[in-house]
Design a protein around this motif. Structure first.
Motif, PDB file in Angstrom:
ATOM      1  N   ALA A  53       0.830  -1.210   0.000  1.00 26.33           N
ATOM      2  CA  ALA A  53       0.000   0.000   0.000  1.00 26.33           C
ATOM      3  C   ALA A  53       0.861   1.256   0.000  1.00 26.33           C
ATOM      4  CB  ALA A  53      -0.921   0.008   1.212  1.00 26.33           C
ATOM      5  N   VAL A  54       0.279   2.317  -0.531  1.00 23.33           N
ATOM      6  CA  VAL A  54       0.913   3.636  -0.497  1.00 23.33           C
ATOM      7  C   VAL A  54       0.336   4.382   0.702  1.00 23.33           C
ATOM      8  CG1 VAL A  54       1.038   5.854  -1.702  1.00 23.33           C
ATOM      9  CG2 VAL A  54       1.313   3.724  -2.968  1.00 23.33           C
ATOM     10  N   MET A  55       1.194   5.038   1.472  1.00 21.60           N
ATOM     11  CA  MET A  55       0.756   5.841   2.607  1.00 21.60           C
ATOM     12  C   MET A  55       0.702   7.297   2.169  1.00 21.60           C
ATOM     13  SD  MET A  55       0.502   3.508   4.928  1.00 21.60           S
ATOM     14  CE  MET A  55       0.626   1.937   4.103  1.00 21.60           C
ATOM     15  N   ALA A  56      -0.411   7.949   2.473  1.00 18.32           N
ATOM     16  CA  ALA A  56      -0.569   9.367   2.154  1.00 18.32           C
ATOM     17  C   ALA A  56      -0.923  10.094   3.440  1.00 18.32           C
ATOM     18  CB  ALA A  56      -1.664   9.559   1.109  1.00 18.32           C
ATOM     19  N   LYS A  57      -0.364  11.284   3.621  1.00 17.90           N
ATOM     20  CA  LYS A  57      -0.621  12.055   4.834  1.00 17.90           C
ATOM     21  C   LYS A  57      -1.267  13.389   4.467  1.00 17.90           C
ATOM     22  CE  LYS A  57       2.273  11.802   8.264  1.00 17.90           C
ATOM     23  NZ  LYS A  57       1.649  11.023   9.313  1.00 17.90           N
ATOM     24  N   VAL A  58      -2.341  13.719   5.184  1.00 16.15           N
ATOM     25  CA  VAL A  58      -3.063  14.971   4.956  1.00 16.15           C
ATOM     26  C   VAL A  58      -3.064  15.766   6.254  1.00 16.15           C
ATOM     27  CG1 VAL A  58      -5.277  16.024   4.360  1.00 16.15           C
ATOM     28  CG2 VAL A  58      -4.551  13.935   3.194  1.00 16.15           C
ATOM     29  N   ASP A  59      -2.421  16.925   6.239  1.00 16.66           N
ATOM     30  CA  ASP A  59      -2.424  17.842   7.386  1.00 16.66           C
ATOM     31  C   ASP A  59      -3.796  18.522   7.405  1.00 16.66           C
ATOM     32  OD1 ASP A  59      -2.195  20.025   9.122  1.00 16.66           O
ATOM     33  OD2 ASP A  59      -0.139  20.466   8.523  1.00 16.66           O
ATOM     34  N   VAL A  60      -4.611  18.215   8.431  1.00 14.30           N
ATOM     35  CA  VAL A  60      -5.979  18.743   8.465  1.00 14.30           C
ATOM     36  C   VAL A  60      -6.013  20.259   8.650  1.00 14.30           C
ATOM     37  CG1 VAL A  60      -7.008  16.565   9.233  1.00 14.30           C
ATOM     38  CG2 VAL A  60      -6.296  18.243  10.937  1.00 14.30           C
ATOM     39  N   ASP A  61      -4.988  20.830   9.269  1.00 11.23           N
ATOM     40  CA  ASP A  61      -4.962  22.283   9.449  1.00 11.23           C
ATOM     41  C   ASP A  61      -4.714  22.988   8.112  1.00 11.23           C
ATOM     42  OD1 ASP A  61      -5.492  22.240  12.188  1.00 11.23           O
ATOM     43  OD2 ASP A  61      -3.388  21.936  12.675  1.00 11.23           O
ATOM     44  N   ALA A  62      -3.872  22.411   7.277  1.00  9.21           N
ATOM     45  CA  ALA A  62      -3.566  23.006   5.982  1.00  9.21           C
ATOM     46  C   ALA A  62      -4.605  22.631   4.918  1.00  9.21           C
ATOM     47  CB  ALA A  62      -2.177  22.562   5.523  1.00  9.21           C
ATOM     48  N   ASN A  63      -5.377  21.579   5.169  1.00 14.23           N
ATOM     49  CA  ASN A  63      -6.353  21.077   4.188  1.00 14.23           C
ATOM     50  C   ASN A  63      -7.714  20.874   4.850  1.00 14.23           C
ATOM     51  OD1 ASN A  63      -4.627  20.341   1.644  1.00 14.23           O
ATOM     52  ND2 ASN A  63      -3.462  19.578   3.394  1.00 14.23           N
ATOM     53  N   GLN A  64      -8.235  21.928   5.456  1.00  9.76           N
ATOM     54  CA  GLN A  64      -9.489  21.820   6.209  1.00  9.76           C
ATOM     55  C   GLN A  64     -10.663  21.382   5.337  1.00  9.76           C
ATOM     56  OE1 GLN A  64     -10.015  25.496   8.370  1.00  9.76           O
ATOM     57  NE2 GLN A  64      -8.273  25.082   9.695  1.00  9.76           N
ATOM     58  N   GLN A  65     -10.760  21.915   4.123  1.00 13.00           N
ATOM     59  CA  GLN A  65     -11.876  21.539   3.243  1.00 13.00           C
ATOM     60  C   GLN A  65     -11.793  20.068   2.856  1.00 13.00           C
ATOM     61  OE1 GLN A  65     -11.666  24.571   0.109  1.00 13.00           O
ATOM     62  NE2 GLN A  65     -13.626  25.343   0.860  1.00 13.00           N
ATOM     63  N   LEU A  66     -10.590  19.602   2.585  1.00 11.69           N
ATOM     64  CA  LEU A  66     -10.398  18.198   2.217  1.00 11.69           C
ATOM     65  C   LEU A  66     -10.784  17.289   3.384  1.00 11.69           C
ATOM     66  CD1 LEU A  66      -9.440  16.069   0.224  1.00 11.69           C
ATOM     67  CD2 LEU A  66      -7.097  16.499   0.987  1.00 11.69           C
ATOM     68  N   ALA A  67     -10.336  17.642   4.588  1.00 14.86           N
ATOM     69  CA  ALA A  67     -10.693  16.861   5.773  1.00 14.86           C
ATOM     70  C   ALA A  67     -12.211  16.858   5.968  1.00 14.86           C
ATOM     71  CB  ALA A  67      -9.987  17.422   7.009  1.00 14.86           C
TER      72      ALA A  67
END
Length: 120
Positions: free
Chosen positions: A64-78
């Protein structure tokens, strides 16, 4: 770097987590790879920091590929993924979201979850 490192279409090694920059980037990563575990995290989150070495290890030890999303920088995505707390882990297989868990899961449980989709 190991010669058998996993690579994405852009030639980027997938033996390390990919840091996501926006929804279109996440869509590309999910579309490009069979199985993707997305870690929605925050720098200030203690459990997220505890999970980080687990995610790093799984990146190199699983298909599997691991992807990280910073919720503070990507609030709409979260928000689009219904992330209410961090860490939240979303698993994608063949372009579709198949699992979502909130909280720091143990490494063996995450590995089992991933391998349920990579070892078919």
């Amino acid at each position: 770097m190991a010669t058998d490192a996993h690579r994405d279409a852009a030639g980027q090694s997938t033996d390390e987590p990919i840091y996501i920059d926006g929804e279109s980037h996440l869509d590309e990563v999910v579309e490009e790879h069979d199985v993707v575990l997305v870690d929605f995290y925050a720098d200030w989150c203690g459990p997220c920091k505890m999970l980080e070495p687990v995610i790093d290890r799984l990146a190199s030890e699983t298909e599997a590929v691991m992807a990280k999303v910073d919720v503070d920088a990507n609030q709409q995505l979260a928000g689009a993924y219904g992330v209410r707390g961090v860490p939240t882990l979303a698993l994608f297989a063949d372009g579709e979201q198949v699992e979502q868990q909130t909280g720091a899961l143990p490494a063996d449980r995450l590995r089992s979850l991933i391998e349920g989709y990579t070892n078919e």
